[in-house]
Design an enzyme around this catalytic site. Structure first.
Site, PDB file in Angstrom:
ATOM      1  N   HIS A 265     110.730 107.861  29.634  1.00  0.00           N
ATOM      2  CA  HIS A 265     109.865 107.268  28.606  1.00  0.00           C
ATOM      3  C   HIS A 265     110.103 107.930  27.252  1.00  0.00           C
ATOM      4  O   HIS A 265     110.258 107.250  26.234  1.00  0.00           O
ATOM      5  CB  HIS A 265     108.397 107.423  29.031  1.00  0.00           C
ATOM      6  CG  HIS A 265     107.411 107.144  27.944  1.00  0.00           C
ATOM      7  ND1 HIS A 265     106.757 105.944  27.818  1.00  0.00           N
ATOM      8  CD2 HIS A 265     106.966 107.922  26.917  1.00  0.00           C
ATOM      9  CE1 HIS A 265     105.950 105.985  26.762  1.00  0.00           C
ATOM     10  NE2 HIS A 265     106.052 107.179  26.202  1.00  0.00           N
ATOM     11  N   GLU A 266     110.137 109.265  27.247  1.00  0.00           N
ATOM     12  CA  GLU A 266     110.345 109.973  25.986  1.00  0.00           C
ATOM     13  C   GLU A 266     111.741 109.698  25.422  1.00  0.00           C
ATOM     14  O   GLU A 266     111.927 109.601  24.204  1.00  0.00           O
ATOM     15  CB  GLU A 266     110.136 111.472  26.180  1.00  0.00           C
ATOM     16  CG  GLU A 266     108.758 111.877  26.693  1.00  0.00           C
ATOM     17  CD  GLU A 266     107.617 111.421  25.800  1.00  0.00           C
ATOM     18  OE1 GLU A 266     107.865 111.138  24.607  1.00  0.00           O
ATOM     19  OE2 GLU A 266     106.469 111.340  26.275  1.00  0.00           O
ATOM     20  N   HIS A 269     111.865 106.671  23.177  1.00  0.00           N
ATOM     21  CA  HIS A 269     111.501 106.843  21.763  1.00  0.00           C
ATOM     22  C   HIS A 269     112.720 107.204  20.924  1.00  0.00           C
ATOM     23  O   HIS A 269     112.883 106.721  19.798  1.00  0.00           O
ATOM     24  CB  HIS A 269     110.427 107.927  21.633  1.00  0.00           C
ATOM     25  CG  HIS A 269     109.082 107.522  22.132  1.00  0.00           C
ATOM     26  ND1 HIS A 269     108.413 106.423  21.649  1.00  0.00           N
ATOM     27  CD2 HIS A 269     108.268 108.067  23.079  1.00  0.00           C
ATOM     28  CE1 HIS A 269     107.241 106.312  22.260  1.00  0.00           C
ATOM     29  NE2 HIS A 269     107.138 107.287  23.142  1.00  0.00           N
ATOM     30  N   GLU A 345     104.846 102.592  22.313  1.00  0.00           N
ATOM     31  CA  GLU A 345     104.638 103.233  23.607  1.00  0.00           C
ATOM     32  C   GLU A 345     104.884 102.245  24.760  1.00  0.00           C
ATOM     33  O   GLU A 345     105.434 102.625  25.804  1.00  0.00           O
ATOM     34  CB  GLU A 345     103.220 103.812  23.699  1.00  0.00           C
ATOM     35  CG  GLU A 345     102.935 104.934  22.724  1.00  0.00           C
ATOM     36  CD  GLU A 345     103.788 106.168  22.973  1.00  0.00           C
ATOM     37  OE1 GLU A 345     104.267 106.339  24.113  1.00  0.00           O
ATOM     38  OE2 GLU A 345     103.974 106.958  22.035  1.00  0.00           O
TER      39      GLU A 345
END
Length: 419
Positions: A265-266, A269, A345
């Site tokens: 997930h990170e 970004h 997100e």
């Protein structure tokens, strides 16, 4: 960890000898993860958090108004000129005085919210001395930062009627600079950052980063357990300082599959350029906010210059007026910024799912976030509009349960980015 504790529905199947083997990985992957009801403690934490948000917002308007209408700001400016003598040193002295007085006025709320309340709800490991030390460091860094950048808008105010445009545009390089230096010079002042202790898990994360096309990835473990029992992870930095930071609490409380999803997930970004685009959005909104301030401040000064102790906006005693109006404008713009961050997100969740294809790990991660951080899975409109930087955890669990385009041969939105 027992799957049913995380809301997984499963059926035991008897083997040929009557034993009950554990569910297969495929059955776990397709089992739906239920969104648990929030605990009574979490509901109280959520409701008291909304009250504290309202109080904090009120104080963010009240304190600048107090410094402004009592004339304290103009007296601080006069004292700053006696100490600094010329314009730039005086402005820096004023910035330090303003930060110190504002911090002292806000100390009771900061202490209750950051120390007393966290201990009352069982979320903190932090000692009083650690909290005080971190608070003092934060105040010192805030004062230093304000002293170093406050000259920019006030010099522009002295030189140009379009100060609001140039000051707004200047917020982009300032934010970028902070992202470069903060991971290296600022964050380590509060906690220890180091390499991951679990080298096997670290290698797994680095392999995911290689698949995601992130060159020179760095993963750091930070000792947040000295402060908190909650779990979190984040991305920070630009260029050579970019990094994924995992709290040691998240490494302790999540299993390797869940940690891998969090890391993926990170990574989303980074790969999707969220930091740069968010800086762009914030720069635009700051510029628009400063324009509104520019149009309104003159009228307020003309009506109350005797009480304020200054008659022009370029007088740096006007800082509380700038903050007062900017905070009022932000109450309108904040829902727009938060809506955009929620979109970011959500797309990072999608990226993480496509990279790992581990729906169960994703959904159970969000359940653990709810449980460990005393979150409410489906908060109300007030929270979503003015506090919710992420989609609700209930919505994230639902998305993790249903998003499986690879199972039907459907296209992946970000599959072309993977190596």
């Amino acid at each position: 960890m027992v799957p049913t504790e995380l809301g997984v529905t499963s059926v035991a199947v008897r083997g040929p000898q009557g034993e009950a083997p554990g569910p297969s990985r495929d059955s776990i992957q397709t089992a739906e993860v239920r969104v648990p009801e929030p605990s009574p403690l979490a509901v109280r934490y959520y409701r008291s958090g909304n009250v504290l948000w309202a109080v904090g917002t009120g104080l963010s308007l009240l304190l600048p108004a107090l410094l402004l209408y009592t004339g304290w700001s103009s007296r601080m400016r006069s004292l700053a000129f006696r100490l600094g003598r010329s314009w730039l040193p005086s402005l820096m002295v004023y910035a330090l005085l303003f930060t110190a007085i504002s911090a002292m006025l806000g100390l009771p709320l900061a202490f209750y919210e950051g120390f007393v309340r966290q201990h009352a709800y069982g979320l903190s490991n932090q000692s009083l001395s650690k909290w005080v030390g971190d608070w003092l460091k934060g105040v010192g860094l805030s004062g230093l930062g304000l002293a170093l950048v406050l000259w920019i808008p006030y010099l522009l105010l002295r030189r140009s009627r379009r100060w609001w445009l140039y000051a707004g545009l200047a917020s982009a390089p300032i934010a970028t600079f902070l992202l470069i230096v903060a991971p290296v010079w600022v964050d380590p002042l509060f906690n220890h950052f180091g390499p991951m202790k679990d080298h096997v898990l670290e290698q797994r994360i680095l392999q995911l980063a290689e698949r995601a096309g992130i060159a020179g990835s760095r993963v750091y473990e930070v000792d947040k357990s000295v402060d908190t029992k909650t779990i979190n992870a984040y991305v920070t930095g630009v260029g050579a300082t970019k990094r994924i930071v995992l709290w040691d609490t998240i490494l302790e409380k999540l299993d390797p599959d869940q940690v891998a999803f969090v890391a993926a997930h990170e990574m989303g970004h980074f790969v999707l350029g969220h930091v740069a685009t968010l800086i762009g959005v914030i720069t635009l909104l700051v510029t628009l906010s400063l324009y509104v301030v520019h149009r309104l401040a003159g009228r307020m000064i003309s009506r109350s210059s005797d009480r304020f102790g200054f008659d022009r906006l370029s007088d740096f005693a006007s800082l509380p007026l700038l903050l007062l109006l900017s905070t009022a404008v932000s109450l309108i713009t904040t829902p727009l910024v938060l809506a955009y961050t929620r979109h970011q997100e959500h797309e990072a969740d999608r990226f993480g799912l496509e990279l790992t294809r581990d729906n169960h790990a994703a959904a159970t991660t969000f359940v653990r976030l709810q449980q460990e951080n005393l979150a409410v899975p489906r908060p109300g409109a007030l929270y979503r509009l003015w506090r919710g930087s992420h989609p609700s955890l209930g919505d994230r669990v639902d998305f993790a349960n249903r998003y499986r385009p690879w199972e039907t041969g459907g296209p992946l939105r970000y599959g072309g980015l993977f190596r």
